[in-house]
Design a protein around this motif. Sequence first.
Motif, PDB file in Angstrom:
ATOM      1  N   ARG A 174      -9.093  -8.440  10.595  1.00 37.47           N
ATOM      2  CA  ARG A 174      -7.592  -8.300  10.424  1.00 37.47           C
ATOM      3  C   ARG A 174      -7.299  -8.418   8.728  1.00 37.47           C
ATOM      4  N   ARG A 175      -7.941  -9.376   8.240  1.00 37.07           N
ATOM      5  CA  ARG A 175      -7.559  -9.478   6.750  1.00 37.07           C
ATOM      6  C   ARG A 175      -8.207  -8.332   6.120  1.00 37.07           C
ATOM      7  N   ALA A 176      -9.256  -7.728   6.101  1.00 38.72           N
ATOM      8  CA  ALA A 176      -9.798  -6.485   5.755  1.00 38.72           C
ATOM      9  C   ALA A 176      -8.947  -5.305   6.013  1.00 38.72           C
ATOM     10  N   ALA A 177      -8.272  -5.242   7.329  1.00 35.29           N
ATOM     11  CA  ALA A 177      -7.417  -3.990   7.436  1.00 35.29           C
ATOM     12  C   ALA A 177      -6.099  -4.216   6.628  1.00 35.29           C
ATOM     13  N   GLU A 178      -5.505  -5.467   6.674  1.00 35.01           N
ATOM     14  CA  GLU A 178      -4.287  -5.817   5.816  1.00 35.01           C
ATOM     15  C   GLU A 178      -4.563  -5.368   4.357  1.00 35.01           C
ATOM     16  N   LYS A 179      -5.604  -5.687   3.933  1.00 38.55           N
ATOM     17  CA  LYS A 179      -5.852  -5.480   2.281  1.00 38.55           C
ATOM     18  C   LYS A 179      -5.914  -3.812   2.348  1.00 38.55           C
ATOM     19  N   MET A 180      -6.660  -3.282   3.230  1.00 37.97           N
ATOM     20  CA  MET A 180      -6.792  -1.718   3.102  1.00 37.97           C
ATOM     21  C   MET A 180      -5.300  -0.746   3.319  1.00 37.97           C
ATOM     22  N   VAL A 181      -4.265  -1.635   3.975  1.00 40.14           N
ATOM     23  CA  VAL A 181      -3.176  -1.122   4.369  1.00 40.14           C
ATOM     24  C   VAL A 181      -2.248  -1.171   2.799  1.00 40.14           C
ATOM     25  N   ASP A 182      -2.313  -2.350   2.176  1.00 41.62           N
ATOM     26  CA  ASP A 182      -1.838  -2.519   0.881  1.00 41.62           C
ATOM     27  C   ASP A 182      -2.254  -1.721  -0.191  1.00 41.62           C
ATOM     28  N   GLU A 183      -3.496  -1.262  -0.188  1.00 48.56           N
ATOM     29  CA  GLU A 183      -4.183  -0.391  -1.195  1.00 48.56           C
ATOM     30  C   GLU A 183      -3.565   1.102  -0.767  1.00 48.56           C
ATOM     31  N   LEU A 184      -3.731   1.410   0.198  1.00 44.87           N
ATOM     32  CA  LEU A 184      -3.354   2.608   0.832  1.00 44.87           C
ATOM     33  C   LEU A 184      -1.681   2.837   0.448  1.00 44.87           C
ATOM     34  N   ALA A 185      -0.877   1.825   0.521  1.00 42.82           N
ATOM     35  CA  ALA A 185       0.477   1.987   0.294  1.00 42.82           C
ATOM     36  C   ALA A 185       0.624   2.070  -1.263  1.00 42.82           C
ATOM     37  N   GLU A 186      -0.186   1.427  -1.752  1.00 44.07           N
ATOM     38  CA  GLU A 186      -0.071   1.452  -3.368  1.00 44.07           C
ATOM     39  C   GLU A 186      -0.497   2.851  -4.002  1.00 44.07           C
ATOM     40  N   ARG A 187      -1.503   3.210  -3.336  1.00 43.01           N
ATOM     41  CA  ARG A 187      -1.819   4.884  -3.705  1.00 43.01           C
ATOM     42  C   ARG A 187      -1.096   5.751  -3.368  1.00 43.01           C
ATOM     43  N   ARG A 188      -0.255   5.532  -2.337  1.00 40.65           N
ATOM     44  CA  ARG A 188       0.777   6.586  -2.014  1.00 40.65           C
ATOM     45  C   ARG A 188       2.155   6.532  -2.932  1.00 40.65           C
ATOM     46  N   LYS A 189       2.469   5.262  -3.470  1.00 41.55           N
ATOM     47  CA  LYS A 189       3.338   5.058  -4.425  1.00 41.55           C
ATOM     48  C   LYS A 189       3.133   5.821  -5.642  1.00 41.55           C
ATOM     49  N   GLY A 190       1.860   5.747  -5.964  1.00 42.93           N
ATOM     50  CA  GLY A 190       1.437   6.510  -7.294  1.00 42.93           C
ATOM     51  C   GLY A 190       1.452   7.936  -7.405  1.00 42.93           C
ATOM     52  N   LYS A 191       1.523   8.426  -5.980  1.00 42.67           N
ATOM     53  CA  LYS A 191       1.392  10.147  -6.192  1.00 42.67           C
ATOM     54  C   LYS A 191       2.655  10.674  -6.499  1.00 42.67           C
TER      55      LYS A 191
END
Length: 191
Positions: A174-191
């Motif tokens: 769960r913690r690994a999935a949450e960290k990946m969600v946060d990183e995905l959201a950050e990358r999308r913001k940067g686009k």
Amino acid sequence: MKENGEWLDSLALEKQVSAGDIPKIELYIDQVIELFEEIFADAKRNSEEKILTKTMINNYAKGKLFYPIQNKKYSRNHIMLISLIYQMKSVLSISDVKKVLDGVNEKAMQHEWDLESFYASFLELQQSNVEIFKGIFHKQSEEAERQAEGLEDADELKEVLLIASLVHTSNLYRRAAEKMVDELAERRKGK
């Protein structure tokens, strides 16, 4: 507790909504619920548990977890997205599920993405995960038995240790999935 193989089979881990299970016609909400109830009947913890309800699906729609339906009918793509939501919501918050599916929804709605191919890949990965889990479960069970060996109430202690180990493993994922969600959201913001 039953023998590991028999016990694991009782979890109905292989249950999934395959593309072949999804009718080629659009479905009304009651038909979608019936489809999921039928497929996941053996995976329910008890007979009162609901897999999906109208309220859940309506909340997913209001929360824009999947793109809008037409004429109160759900397409094959909608059902695939609902299946993804069903799998993710037991671990991730609804807002995290939305973050993950935002890009998928956008591309599926604009027909830029072959959702069926993506979904087939997801189902293959899910089956692979079941096999990996079974191996991990056997190892955790053996380790719990080793730790409990020779202690008073060893059988019960083994079960408690195994439950604690499974909960810990679940938290790691769960913690690994949450960290990946946060990183995905950050990358999308940067686009």
